[in-house]
Design a protein around this motif. Structure first.
Motif: not given
Length: 133
Positions: A35-39, A78-90, A107-110, A121-128
């Protein structure tokens, strides 16, 4: 580079993708889809201020991409996550677990990124893996 004989590359398009956008919502090749990045943009074009609401909206939009390609959360590998502030991980983990992990966690990478456009502040893409059609 060409695909193996019998494999056809399919561009996944959505009505909501801007007509002049130089990308597809996803690309399928055989049984896999990327997938492309989902906003976290709502159907009315708005973006919530609250991070948890943005995570939920981005995952909902990603789910739309997956469904258009013949996949769903149970087939994501697999999911890739992109965040503006890694402190928001919880907060991300809490919402992500609720939405995505009903069939086990893929599997996931953030990673933290330095800039998003506007209030995003966040975006996700995936492989399925695609379901049988």
């Amino acid at each position: 580079m060409t695909a193996e004989p019998g494999l056809v590359r399919e561009l996944i398009q959505l009505d909501s993708t801007p007509q002049n956008a130089p990308y597809s919502a996803g690309v399928a090749l055989g049984e896999l889809v990327w997938t492309s990045g989902a906003l976290p943009i709502e159907s009315d074009g708005s973006v919530a201020d609250d991070f948890a609401t943005q995570v939920r909206a981005a995952l909902r939009n990603l789910e739309t991409y997956l469904e258009a390609a013949g996949a769903d959360w149970s087939t994501v590998v697999k999911v890739n996550g992109y965040v503006a502030d890694i402190d928001q991980l919880p907060t991300l983990n809490e919402v992500y677990t609720e939405v995505v992990c009903r069939d086990g966690a893929p599997a996931r990478t953030t990673v933290e990124v330095s800039r998003f456009r506007g209030a995003v502040k966040v975006e996700f893409d995936a492989v399925a893996h695609r379901r049988q059609r």
